[in-house]
Design a protein around this motif. Sequence first.
Motif, short mmCIF file in Angstrom:
data_model
loop_
_atom_site.label_atom_id
_atom_site.label_comp_id
_atom_site.label_asym_id
_atom_site.label_seq_id
_atom_site.Cartn_x
_atom_site.Cartn_y
_atom_site.Cartn_z
N THR A 70 -46.86 -32.86 74.80
CA THR A 70 -47.92 -33.82 75.10
C THR A 70 -48.80 -33.96 73.86
O THR A 70 -48.71 -33.17 72.92
CB THR A 70 -48.78 -33.36 76.29
N TRP A 71 -49.67 -34.96 73.88
CA TRP A 71 -50.54 -35.22 72.73
C TRP A 71 -51.39 -33.99 72.39
O TRP A 71 -51.51 -33.60 71.21
CB TRP A 71 -51.44 -36.42 73.03
N ASP A 72 -51.98 -33.36 73.38
CA ASP A 72 -52.90 -32.26 73.13
C ASP A 72 -52.20 -30.97 72.71
O ASP A 72 -52.86 -30.02 72.26
CB ASP A 72 -53.75 -31.97 74.39
N GLN A 73 -50.89 -30.91 72.82
CA GLN A 73 -50.16 -29.72 72.40
C GLN A 73 -49.83 -29.73 70.91
O GLN A 73 -49.31 -28.74 70.39
CB GLN A 73 -48.85 -29.60 73.20
N VAL A 74 -50.13 -30.82 70.23
CA VAL A 74 -49.81 -30.95 68.81
C VAL A 74 -51.05 -30.63 67.97
O VAL A 74 -52.10 -31.26 68.17
CB VAL A 74 -49.31 -32.37 68.49
N PRO A 75 -50.98 -29.68 67.04
CA PRO A 75 -52.14 -29.37 66.19
C PRO A 75 -52.43 -30.53 65.24
O PRO A 75 -51.53 -31.08 64.61
CB PRO A 75 -51.70 -28.12 65.43
N ARG A 76 -53.70 -30.90 65.13
CA ARG A 76 -54.09 -32.06 64.34
C ARG A 76 -55.31 -31.76 63.47
O ARG A 76 -56.08 -30.85 63.75
CB ARG A 76 -54.39 -33.26 65.25
N THR A 77 -55.46 -32.59 62.45
CA THR A 77 -56.66 -32.54 61.63
C THR A 77 -57.76 -33.36 62.30
O THR A 77 -57.54 -33.99 63.34
CB THR A 77 -56.39 -33.13 60.24
N GLY A 78 -58.95 -33.38 61.69
CA GLY A 78 -60.04 -34.16 62.23
C GLY A 78 -59.77 -35.65 62.21
O GLY A 78 -60.42 -36.40 62.95
N THR A 79 -58.83 -36.11 61.38
CA THR A 79 -58.47 -37.53 61.35
C THR A 79 -57.27 -37.84 62.22
O THR A 79 -56.75 -38.95 62.21
CB THR A 79 -58.16 -37.98 59.91
N GLY A 80 -56.79 -36.83 62.97
CA GLY A 80 -55.68 -37.06 63.88
C GLY A 80 -54.31 -36.86 63.27
O GLY A 80 -53.29 -37.01 63.96
N LYS A 81 -54.24 -36.52 61.97
CA LYS A 81 -52.95 -36.26 61.36
C LYS A 81 -52.35 -34.97 61.90
O LYS A 81 -53.07 -34.01 62.20
CB LYS A 81 -53.08 -36.14 59.83
N VAL A 82 -51.03 -34.93 62.01
CA VAL A 82 -50.35 -33.74 62.51
C VAL A 82 -50.33 -32.67 61.41
O VAL A 82 -49.98 -32.94 60.27
CB VAL A 82 -48.91 -34.08 62.94
N ARG A 83 -50.71 -31.46 61.78
CA ARG A 83 -50.58 -30.33 60.87
C ARG A 83 -49.12 -29.85 60.94
O ARG A 83 -48.76 -29.00 61.75
CB ARG A 83 -51.53 -29.21 61.27
N ARG A 84 -48.31 -30.45 60.09
CA ARG A 84 -46.87 -30.24 60.19
C ARG A 84 -46.46 -28.78 60.01
O ARG A 84 -45.60 -28.28 60.73
CB ARG A 84 -46.14 -31.13 59.18
N ARG A 85 -47.03 -28.11 59.05
CA ARG A 85 -46.63 -26.72 58.81
C ARG A 85 -47.04 -25.82 59.97
O ARG A 85 -46.29 -24.95 60.38
CB ARG A 85 -47.24 -26.22 57.50
N GLU A 86 -48.24 -26.05 60.51
CA GLU A 86 -48.68 -25.26 61.66
C GLU A 86 -47.81 -25.54 62.87
O GLU A 86 -47.45 -24.62 63.62
CB GLU A 86 -50.14 -25.57 61.98
N LEU A 87 -47.43 -26.81 63.07
CA LEU A 87 -46.55 -27.16 64.19
C LEU A 87 -45.19 -26.50 64.02
O LEU A 87 -44.62 -25.98 64.99
CB LEU A 87 -46.41 -28.68 64.27
N LEU A 88 -44.67 -26.50 62.80
CA LEU A 88 -43.39 -25.86 62.53
C LEU A 88 -43.46 -24.37 62.85
O LEU A 88 -42.54 -23.80 63.45
CB LEU A 88 -43.00 -26.08 61.07
N HIS A 89 -44.55 -23.73 62.47
CA HIS A 89 -44.70 -22.31 62.73
C HIS A 89 -44.79 -22.02 64.23
O HIS A 89 -44.20 -21.05 64.73
CB HIS A 89 -45.94 -21.76 62.02
N ARG A 90 -45.49 -22.86 64.96
CA ARG A 90 -45.61 -22.66 66.40
C ARG A 90 -44.25 -22.76 67.09
O ARG A 90 -43.97 -22.02 68.02
CB ARG A 90 -46.56 -23.70 67.01
#
Length: 526
Positions: A492-512
Amino acid sequence: MGVLFDECAEHRIGTRVHLDRPLDIDASARTHHTLPELATLVREAAGWLAAAGAGPGDRVAIVKDNHWDYDLLACAAVRIGAVPAQLSAHLSGEVLGTLLARIGPTLLVTTAQVLEDGRKEGTDLAAAARATLVLDDDAVPGTLGMDDVRGHITPGPHRRHDDEPLVIHHTSGTTGVPKLVVHSTRTIIGKLARFESLRLPHIGLRRGDVLANASSFAHGRTFCWSASTLCMGPADISIITTQDPNLADPVLRAHPPTVLEALPASFVRFQPLTEGLDNPFRRVRVVISTYDAVHPPTVRAYLRASRHRRPVWVEGWGQTETGPLTFRFHTRRSADRASGGAGTRNLGRPVPVKTRLRVVDPDTFRPLPSGQAGLVLARTAACALGYVGEDDRWLAKRHGTWWNTGDIGARNRDGSIELLDREVDRTPQLSCLRTEDLIEARLPQVLECVVLAESGREPLPVVVTADGVLDQDRWKEAVRDLPPLCEPVALTWDQVPRTGTGKVRRRELLHRLTGRTGTYGSGRWT
């Protein structure tokens, strides 16, 4: 910038400002303002900062909830000769602690909640500053409250040289701790805001326009936007601080915009509002998108929602360090062409007269011919002064008079730039960004697709849906002609780590998702 609101009031610019919630620094809790009222508020805030101990040459760090008063406080700091550093409260306590240590502020302007969140993460944010002013609570031990600074005499405006530091903003931080970018009056106002304030045919701001902005007001884009927009004097400005469409809808309907600017993530979240004949975007003639590319289905939805005969989507590509480098315009016709999978990754041509771009080999830095992918370098007089506390990192991204964007792209025969990936996120199998465009075009139920690249492994697709569920049969049909991919992960949208501008924190998501953070790219220029 220290007298921006005063000068607008003196010139009797009649812009009315409408807010989705009151400013955090306004004790009257109003949601409607005139420019003279905001000028008074900026002067009062300058007095607060001076009373708290800030003065010429000092750095004032600002960390609070998202709202336009980030820029009002920044203007107040500039007025007294200080250098504001605007930091998003969306950052973790650990990252904020790191950035504050680099800044070394004389004064930290924040809220009790930000301080409490930092303490919960083991970081005493107030310890980084000589003094801390808390905007919303007078009972935080060791800090100043609003009652301690109200009523003090406002100092007169302090002038500085155009090439001295004016303001500090941080980058998005999608790959780790953000960089702290220092701009001067010449770079961010003289080169960027001045150019943006030109009344260009069709896309330029008009005095009768109703402008809505749903942004992250801690970032450099809105500081520049505030300068150019107020000087052009639109009839109305609506400030949207939320990405919740239900909370944004009342303001948008009360003041239907003719010009709309928002974060890419906000465009996605507000997209359900485009449906129906009475949608709040029916008067829009110009849509402005920055920070990141917006996928074709979203572009198409907003252009179709407008009843204007020829609405235009203006897509700007640039960086905090440089401002806009290219512009591209989308119409209903071009958006429909992109629906076949062409995507919106063609960034357009360099800004005329202001910007030069070249594509070079990442190893030799030799220029590459048209159509061949490489690092994109930029040359612009709007380039920032440097990074706070990271001089070596800044110098590593300079190549003579050229700036290394860290993006992989290719120059087309017409001079436009095709963006393929961030260098750190690239993979030899495919372009992650193009693949994301294709998947979103083929699967309308997907709100967002993120393709994560790992060294030695097939790319991992992550799809965001309303309920976190993906139809596997439709997925297989959508990717049948694409290079091999790992099995998709639906979130879901809220399960994806994001920056303050809404960009996906790709490396953090990959680690999760995998427990790993290694990427194919070198990351040398992030």
